[in-house]
Design a protein around this motif. Structure first.
Motif, short mmCIF file in Angstrom:
data_model
loop_
_atom_site.label_atom_id
_atom_site.label_comp_id
_atom_site.label_asym_id
_atom_site.label_seq_id
_atom_site.Cartn_x
_atom_site.Cartn_y
_atom_site.Cartn_z
N GLY A 48 0.81 -1.29 0.07
CA GLY A 48 -0.08 0.03 0.01
C GLY A 48 1.00 1.18 -0.21
N LEU A 49 1.89 1.19 0.66
CA LEU A 49 2.84 2.35 0.78
C LEU A 49 3.36 2.79 -0.52
N LEU A 50 3.66 1.67 -1.28
CA LEU A 50 4.26 1.81 -2.75
C LEU A 50 3.29 2.49 -3.52
N PHE A 51 2.09 2.06 -3.57
CA PHE A 51 1.20 2.75 -4.41
C PHE A 51 0.62 4.09 -3.98
N ASP A 52 0.73 4.26 -2.45
CA ASP A 52 0.39 5.65 -2.21
C ASP A 52 1.71 6.53 -2.46
N PHE A 53 2.75 6.15 -2.51
CA PHE A 53 3.93 6.94 -2.79
C PHE A 53 3.78 7.41 -4.39
N ALA A 54 3.55 6.34 -5.26
CA ALA A 54 3.37 6.55 -6.69
C ALA A 54 2.19 7.50 -6.70
N PRO A 198 6.13 0.72 -15.30
CA PRO A 198 5.57 1.47 -14.20
C PRO A 198 4.54 0.54 -13.44
N ILE A 199 4.11 0.41 -12.13
CA ILE A 199 3.26 -0.54 -11.74
C ILE A 199 1.93 -0.01 -12.22
N LYS A 200 1.34 -1.00 -12.09
CA LYS A 200 -0.06 -0.86 -12.64
C LYS A 200 -1.10 -1.47 -11.48
N ILE A 201 -2.49 -1.15 -11.95
CA ILE A 201 -3.35 -1.39 -10.97
C ILE A 201 -3.14 -3.03 -10.43
N VAL A 202 -3.28 -3.89 -11.73
CA VAL A 202 -3.00 -5.18 -11.53
C VAL A 202 -1.98 -5.67 -10.47
N ASP A 203 -0.81 -4.79 -10.47
CA ASP A 203 0.40 -5.38 -9.42
C ASP A 203 0.08 -5.37 -8.03
N ALA A 204 -1.12 -4.83 -7.72
CA ALA A 204 -1.68 -4.79 -6.15
C ALA A 204 -1.76 -6.30 -5.80
N ILE A 205 -1.74 -7.22 -6.79
CA ILE A 205 -2.15 -8.51 -6.10
C ILE A 205 -0.95 -9.26 -5.58
#
Length: 622
Positions: A48-54, A198-205
């Motif tokens: 979550g931190l990774l996606f928040d930073f992004a 770049p990270i994508k939505i699906v990378d959350a899994i």
């Protein structure tokens, strides 16, 4: 350089303040929707931190420029005041989307994307629904209001500025270097690191349990990732054309040996009547009707929102995109669904929805699908029955529906979508206290719609067309509630009742335990009626030996074949389960049964490639 270093420090303090607020919103998101997720682990937190930073990096890239561009002009009081207000306002707007999804997630099962928040068809409903949401979930609005005040109070100001500080050429070079370096760093953070893509939505899994992907994500990230993307499906090339067709082909040809029966067809789509609301005391009429029908015990929705159900049921087009088909740029693709096929057979065709005309673009889709007539709130004739929010109460609209069916020349094909069991779950004043409250907030309105359904059938039985009619009943999707653990799994989230009822055919009764989905309804109806036709259908007839189901939710494909369930994302299988024995999907069998995994993965890849190719290339009709 001291002033410039103060600017750098100022931006970093503001940046990390926003990071903290994102973490607080995630904790709140988890606490309020805890039953929807697995354990909140360290892996979930770091992901979550990774996606928040992004997301925060993307949003604040311009503020890096405004804070750190070389020059003394940025230290002026007016400039700093405007910069602070802009920083606060823009970040607060995106923070607000996180708070909205704390509640909205219950109804969609996914984080909101740009297409969801800009979808046509909800303008009129919003006027009535937003106040209802605020009334029901007032505490979220209060928390957000407090957060907005605290954020403004905590945003640091630029201090310790030496107005007499001189800036040499060397200082400008250093500032420029810092400025460029800062831009590079913020862009790297925005893309999620130095990896190839770049990270994508699906990378959350990748972070924790499959069910936790929405917890890892944040709504601003999902909006930003979809805001500039015209489409959300990509052309894939898993197989060459010859091999692809040999694995999966959606072109179906029906060649019945018996003549067409020309029965009327009525499809009733029930709002939020998921399995979690049926057979538990709230739906006595539907429960009774099931015993007199051909009931698909293992029925599945092809989407999580109402707008996904209509093309699935009426045109056999599943929802395999983040953007609903109806609201995508593909919505005007040529399709050959039930309305067009049955119209060629001499059927009168109509679609009914008790909400405002234009709601969820159903009226537009009805035209594209080939319906001759559309009846919404504006066409309703009867006693005053507006629910005060977005449409006509089900009881009155279903009676209006029965009257209109009586006026149509036979054979007719008609579909109706109910509305009363939709948030804010309003039932008529005269029925307050009449129906059981149930265990979730929706179930009283479910019971009311079941009552309205009973009255509709009581009226229909008196009509001459009744015994010459095939009734098909399906939920559009599951609801946000459900008091059993199985309701929260990736199987339970899509489990719905689907049944065929023909009052003139005592042989069309029983329980079918094969896997059956909304997109199977179209070919099944045509097969039952002995209609000779060619069609593109991503489902299969109830007479078919095939036993698969495919649905999709925010980056993950879900495929059921017989007793096995496969989760697939990022071009690879990520989980295999025996969903009949392991109902809570606790034991991943991928390593134990590699052959089954490969077999299912191969079919699913062919299914995805076929769907994407046909949607992109406008080949959904013969």
């Amino acid at each position: 350089m001291n002033n410039y270093k103060s600017s750098i420090a100022l931006f970093l303090k503001r940046f990390f303040l926003i990071v903290i607020i994102y973490q607080l919103s995630r904790i709140l998101f988890y606490c309020i929707n805890r039953e929807q997720f697995g354990d909140f682990t360290l892996e979930t937190f770091t992901g979550g931190l990774l996606f928040d930073f992004a997301a925060i990096a993307y949003i604040n890239t311009f503020f890096v420029i405004f804070h750190l561009i070389p020059g003394n002009f940025k230290y002026k009081t007016t400039y700093q005041r405007i910069l602070k207000i802009a920083f606060y306002s823009i970040n607060l707007i995106f923070i607000a989307t996180n708070f909205i999804d704390i509640i909205y997630y219950r109804f969609t099962g996914r984080r909101s994307t740009f297409s969801m928040i800009t979808a046509k068809g909800m303008e009129k409903e919003a006027v009535g629904l937003i106040p209802s949401f605020l009334k029901e979930f007032w505490y979220i609005a209060v928390i957000f209001f407090l957060v907005s005040i605290i954020l403004w109070k905590l945003i640091p100001n630029l201090k310790k500025i030496n107005l007499l500080e001189t800036v040499t050429r060397k200082d400008y070079y250093k500032q420029t270097a810092y400025f460029i370096l800062s831009l590079v760093i913020i862009l790297i953070i925005g893309r999620g690191g130095l990896q190839k893509k770049p990270i994508k939505i699906v990378d959350a899994i990748k972070y924790g349990a499959l069910s936790n992907s929405a917890l890892v994500l944040n709504t601003p990230f999902c909006i930003l990732k979809t805001i500039a993307k015209k489409e959300d499906i990509d052309k894939v090339n898993y197989f060459d054309e010859k091999e692809l067709v040999s694995i999966y082909n959606p072109a179906i040809t029906l060649q019945p040996t018996n003549p067409a029966t020309k029965k009327n067809v009525v499809i009733l789509i029930l709002e939020s009547f998921g399995d979690e609301n049926v057979g538990r005391g709230q739906t006595p009429f539907l429960d009774s009707l099931i015993t007199k029908s051909y009931y698909f015990k293992n029925g599945f929705a092809n989407g999580k929102v109402s707008i996904d159900a209509v093309p699935s049921i009426l045109s056999s087009i599943p929802s395999l995109m983040n953007n609903s088909f109806i609201s995508s740029s593909y919505s005007l693709n040529k399709i050959n669904g039930l309305p067009k096929i049955l119209k060629k057979e001499g059927y009168n065709t109509s679609f009914f929805h008790g909400a405002f005309n234009g709601s969820q673009n159903f009226d537009q889709y009805a035209k594209v699908a080939g319906f001759e007539h559309y009846y919404g709130k504006d066409q309703y004739i009867g006693k005053e029955a507006f629910d005060g929010r977005w449409g006509i109460f089900d009881e009155e609209f279903l009676q209006f529906y029965a009257t209109k069916l009586n006026s149509f020349k036979q054979p007719f094909f008609s579909s109706l979508f109910t509305i009363s069991s939709h948030n804010p779950y309003i039932i008529p004043e005269q029925y307050k206290g009449k129906f059981p409250k149930g265990t979730t907030v929706i179930q009283e309105s479910i019971a009311y719609t079941d009552f309205a359904l009973r009255k509709f059938f009581a009226t229909a039985k008196k009509q001459g067309w009744y015994k010459n009619t095939l009734f098909v009943i399906s939920s559009d999707h599951t609801s946000s509630g459900g008091d059993q653990a199985i309701d929260k799994t990736n199987i339970g989230k899509f489990s719905i009742p689907i049944l065929f009822f023909d009052p003139s055919n005592p042989e069309l009764v029983g329980v079918n335990e094969k896997n059956f989905q909304q997109i199977d309804i179209m070919p099944s109806i045509l097969d039952y009626l002995n209609i000779k036709t060619d069609m593109i259908s991503f489902g299969k007839s109830y007479k078919s030996k095939d036993n698969f189901v495919v649905y999709y939710l925010q980056g993950t494909y879900h495929y059921i074949q017989d007793d096995y369930y496969l989760a697939f994302a990022n071009n690879q299988a990520i989980g295999l389960y025996n969903w009949k024995k392991d109902v809570l999907l606790k034991t991943n069998l991928m390593q134990q049964d590699k052959a089954k995994t490969q077999q299912m993965e191969r079919f699913l890849k062919a299914y995805i490639q076929t769907f994407n190719d046909r949607v992109i290339n406008d080949k959904l009709a013969n």
